[in-house]
Write a protein that holds these residues in place. Structure first.
Motif, short mmCIF file in Angstrom:
data_model
loop_
_atom_site.label_atom_id
_atom_site.label_comp_id
_atom_site.label_asym_id
_atom_site.label_seq_id
_atom_site.Cartn_x
_atom_site.Cartn_y
_atom_site.Cartn_z
N TYR A 1 20.48 31.86 55.75
CA TYR A 1 21.08 32.73 54.85
C TYR A 1 22.01 31.67 54.04
CZ TYR A 1 24.20 36.57 53.06
OH TYR A 1 24.86 37.28 52.29
N VAL B 1 22.29 31.18 49.87
CA VAL B 1 23.43 31.59 49.08
C VAL B 1 23.87 30.12 48.32
CG1 VAL B 1 25.88 31.92 48.88
CG2 VAL B 1 24.31 33.29 50.46
N THR C 1 24.12 29.14 44.34
CA THR C 1 25.17 28.82 43.72
C THR C 1 25.02 27.51 42.90
OG1 THR C 1 26.10 29.75 45.67
CG2 THR C 1 27.69 28.68 44.21
N GLY D 1 22.12 40.95 51.28
CA GLY D 1 23.42 40.59 51.83
C GLY D 1 23.60 41.66 53.02
N MET E 1 30.08 33.13 46.53
CA MET E 1 29.86 32.75 47.93
C MET E 1 30.82 33.79 48.66
SD MET E 1 29.59 28.84 47.56
CE MET E 1 29.00 28.47 49.08
N MET F 1 28.99 37.13 49.22
CA MET F 1 27.98 37.16 49.96
C MET F 1 28.38 36.99 51.58
SD MET F 1 25.45 37.61 47.99
CE MET F 1 24.03 37.48 48.92
N LEU F 2 29.31 36.27 51.77
CA LEU F 2 29.94 36.38 52.84
C LEU F 2 30.46 37.74 53.45
CD1 LEU F 2 30.94 34.43 55.14
CD2 LEU F 2 33.11 34.34 54.28
N LEU G 1 29.57 40.64 52.56
CA LEU G 1 28.12 41.46 52.81
C LEU G 1 27.66 41.11 54.08
CD1 LEU G 1 26.22 41.54 49.20
CD2 LEU G 1 28.03 43.00 50.24
N PHE G 2 27.55 39.69 54.43
CA PHE G 2 26.84 39.15 55.53
C PHE G 2 27.87 39.72 56.87
CE2 PHE G 2 26.11 35.48 58.84
CZ PHE G 2 24.84 35.85 58.97
#
Lengths: 88, 640
Positions: free
Chosen positions: A33, A37, A41, B83, B384, B387-388, B390-391
């Motif tokens: 994962y 990401v 990015t 996510g 980022m 996305m963190l 959501l994780f």
């Protein structure tokens, strides 16, 4: 005052094994994962390249969802086996 | 846009509401004990619980918000799906079984299982309440958004209907009725979404999408020379290059007394003018759509393909296609997306929506919504961080965690999580087709993309629209009922019973839970009305960030670090809450809501998770190390 489960749970001798397994599998998925990401990015144009007739981003998306399900089934299989062996 | 109410939709909606209420009153007989009310007696089958997980999780933000975001921003909307689904891995591998083993009714029970600490009880209850309220607001607003096209009633009526129905569901049978409502809703949502996607694939792609038998709007293109003299006759220039419209790249024309706005595109010989849509907000707050009141219906739905290519050849329609051929054709085609610009004209504000032809391969990769191409360090940080959040957020949401107490064993907790991953993962794959289907089938309402999925269903006929809209409403019912159970547990069980030590009988605990549910239901109705007009996915992202910051570090360290102390856990929740909420309050998105310029905000990112989660971990480690004399031997995870 009462914590503890709402229903009585039996002793689970496989708990430590399942915890170790869970941490390892979590680490594997997290690495995949995080790679996804970071790629998005740092190099988003790469996600537009064509892989198997689709954009790499679509393949990554389907891949991450499929990987979650496959790893979940493997985890359940190993946990169930450990429960049968250690709790019998 | 103006919607026509369907008697079928109203009938289905009434049937579903009466069904869930009947079920709740039936189950109420079985919930006289606290175990029954808070944990459905702990006897729900894992498969039922797994689908109920999906029903709980697939909220208005998932169904309406994600589909709407994919319909307007392509792959970036699907990033939320990826996510959110990845977050279930954290739940399965790290949290599911320990949560079942340690807790009783609420996630505070699990955190406090070995400490019996007042500070943990208080902080965890506050965190549960705050996260639940953050999550409740967009659900209630979503209900108001849906009720207008479905029943023809104003926003506040929709909010009140959901508030009253859900409060009745929860107050009658607590977690038992909530579980079955979520099970039915989750299962129906999966089935009906699959039906819509199959319909989308059977219809295939076309440059002239058909919308329930109605032809798609015929977008006009005009041509002008370098001095902006139009080739086509009949149009007169109202505002040209030297006006505020010209400065923004538009012109205003008039034909037969009807004004219209056109997007200017510079060419080698002059200009091409493409038809645009616009909303005028007058000084008194009245809105005009394409220069006319909404009732006139001049503001039409959009979404089409400009150049459709299959295997390198340009075609006008594909006919029925498989899912991968569908995505492949989209990738090779040019899709018309919609840009938005604001123009101030005296006291009036115009929002202009203009066509942005975009290669399909660009739509099917990230970057249209999230700034990742040639982005600054802060923009990358923001992406980022989201996305963190959501994780990490899923495994820290109180209304998700309490579902682990409704099954009889740890193995059942694990299996129900796997069913949830399968169901939710399948649904999130469907969201890509629902969103892209809406993007290319001429159904997007540019003023409110939340309705994209129901309007896509409407393009196949009123029956599918009626079913999908009723389900969307049920989606709100299911999620709100789960949130109210979690919040009422935090008040009645964590605060009144545990923290304040109020002596209550088993029946008294149930009564306290029901009264709490009614109070929270009233608060939810109030907030749903106050926050009208807010994007439904706006606060959900923040709820994830707050939950991930306040709850997850405490849960994980309690399970995996034997030196964790009660004060360390309480400090971690406090720091996670304060830092995430604090950073949200000074973010650019909030600055806009305060009526200020986003560039003036003290911090230049909107998602706080990448800072607040590490801070929460750090607080736990430092305070735990400072309070090692309080440590209780044997950490939580070793107690099998």
């Amino acid at each position: 005052m009462g914590h503890g489960p709402a229903v009585k749970l039996g002793k689970d001798n496989a708990a430590a094994y399942k915890t170790r397994l869970g941490v390892k599998m979590f680490a594997v998925y997290t690495i995949v994962y995080a790679t996804f990401v970071i790629l998005n990015t740092t190099n988003p144009k790469m996600m537009e390249s064509i892989v198997l007739g689709q954009t790499a981003a679509v393949i990554w998306g389907f891949g991450l969802i499929a990987l979650a399900l496959i790893m979940a089934f493997i985890y359940n299989r190993l946990c169930t086996k450990a429960e049968q062996q250690m709790n019998s | 846009m103006i919607y026509t109410q369907s008697p079928l939709a109203i009938g289905l909606f009434c049937f579903f509401v009466l069904f869930v209420l009947g079920l709740s009153f039936y189950l109420a007989k079985r919930t006289s004990s606290a175990e029954g009310y808070y944990a459905a007696g702990g006897q729900i089958h894992w498969a039922t619980n797994g689908i109920a997980f999906a029903g709980d999780y697939l909220s208005a933000a998932s169904f309406l918000g994600i589909c709407g975001m994919i319909a307007t921003a392509g792959y970036d909307g699907w990033m939320y799906s990826i996510g959110y689904l990845a977050g279930w891995i954290v739940a399965l591998f790290l949290v599911a079984e320990p949560m079942k083993r340690l807790g009783k009714y609420t996630f505070t029970d699990a955190l406090d299982s070995k400490f019996n600490s007042k500070s943990i009880q208080l902080m965890a209850a506050i965190s549960t309440l705050l996260v639940s309220v953050f999550y409740l607001i967009p659900q209630m607003v979503g209900a108001g958004v849906l009720v207008q096209p479905l029943l023809g009633l104003p926003h506040w009526v929709g909010v009140c209907i959901v508030g009253v129905v859900v409060t009745l569901i929860v107050a009658t049978a607590g977690m038992a009725s909530t579980t079955y409502v979520q099970f039915f809703k989750g299962a129906l949502l999966l089935i009906m979404s699959t039906v819509v996607v199959i319909s989308v694939l059977f219809r295939g792609l076309s440059t002239t999408p058909e919308n329930n038998g109605q032809p798609y709007h015929d977008f006009k293109t005009l041509h002008a020379d370098s001095s902006l003299t139009l080739v086509e006759e009949g149009y007169t220039m109202v505002a040209g290059l030297d006006s505020e419209f010209g400065e923004a790249g538009f012109v205003k024309l008039a034909k037969d007394g009807q004004e219209s706005i056109w997007h200017l595109i510079k060419t080698e010989t002059g200009y091409t003018l493409e038809e645009a849509l616009y909303v005028t907000k007058l000084a008194d707050g009245t809105k005009l759509f394409n220069g006319a009141p909404a009732e006139d219906g001049k503001f039409f739905p959009v979404g089409h393909i400009r150049e459709l290519r299959v295997n390198g050849e340009e075609v006008t329609a594909t006919g029925a296609v498989g899912p991968f051929a569908y995505l492949s054709a989209l990738k090779d085609s040019t899709i018309v997306l919609w840009g938005k610009k604001y123009i101030k004209q005296g006291d009036n504000t115009l929002t202009i929506y203009y066509q942005k032809p975009t290669p399909g391969s660009r739509v099917l990769r990230p970057g249209l919504k999230f700034k990742v191409d040639n982005a600054t360090g802060l923009q990358k940080f923001n992406f980022m961080s989201l996305m963190l959040a959501l994780f990490c957020g899923t495994a820290a949401l109180p209304h998700i965690l309490i579902r682990y107490y409704t099954v009889p064993s740890q193995a059942a907790a694990r299996k129900s999580t796997i069913v949830a991953i399968a169901a939710i993962g399948f649904f999130y794959i469907l969201t890509l087709f629902l969103g892209m289907g809406a993007m290319t089938n001429g159904v997007i309402n540019l003023t409110d993309n939340n309705m994209s999925a129901p309007l896509l269903a409407l393009s196949f006929g009123v029956i599918l629209f009626a079913v999908i809209s009723s389900l969307a409403f049920a989606t709100v019912l299911g999620t709100v009922s789960g949130l109210i159970v979690a919040a009422s547990g935090a008040i009645a069980h964590d605060l009144m019973d545990n923290f304040m030590g109020m002596q209550m009988t088993d029946r008294g605990k149930v009564r306290a839970g029901k009264i709490s549910a009614v109070v929270i239901g009233c608060i939810a109705i109030y907030l749903g009305i106050v926050f009208e007009g807010m994007n439904v996915s706006f606060l959900v992202g923040w709820a994830f960030a707050v939950a991930a910051s306040a709850n997850l570090p405490a849960i994980l360290m309690l399970l995996f670090w034997s030196k964790t102390t009660a004060r360390g856990v309480a400090a971690s929740i406090f720091v996670g809450l304060v830092s995430s909420l604090g950073l949200i309050l000074v973010s650019p998105d909030m600055w806009v809501r305060y009526g200020k310029l986003p560039a003036d905000a003290p911090v230049q990112f909107n998602s706080p998770a990448l800072i607040s989660i590490p801070l929460s971990f750090l607080a736990l480690v430092i305070i735990s190390m400072m309070t090692q004399k309080d440590v209780i031997k044997g950490h939580a995870n070793s107690e099998a």
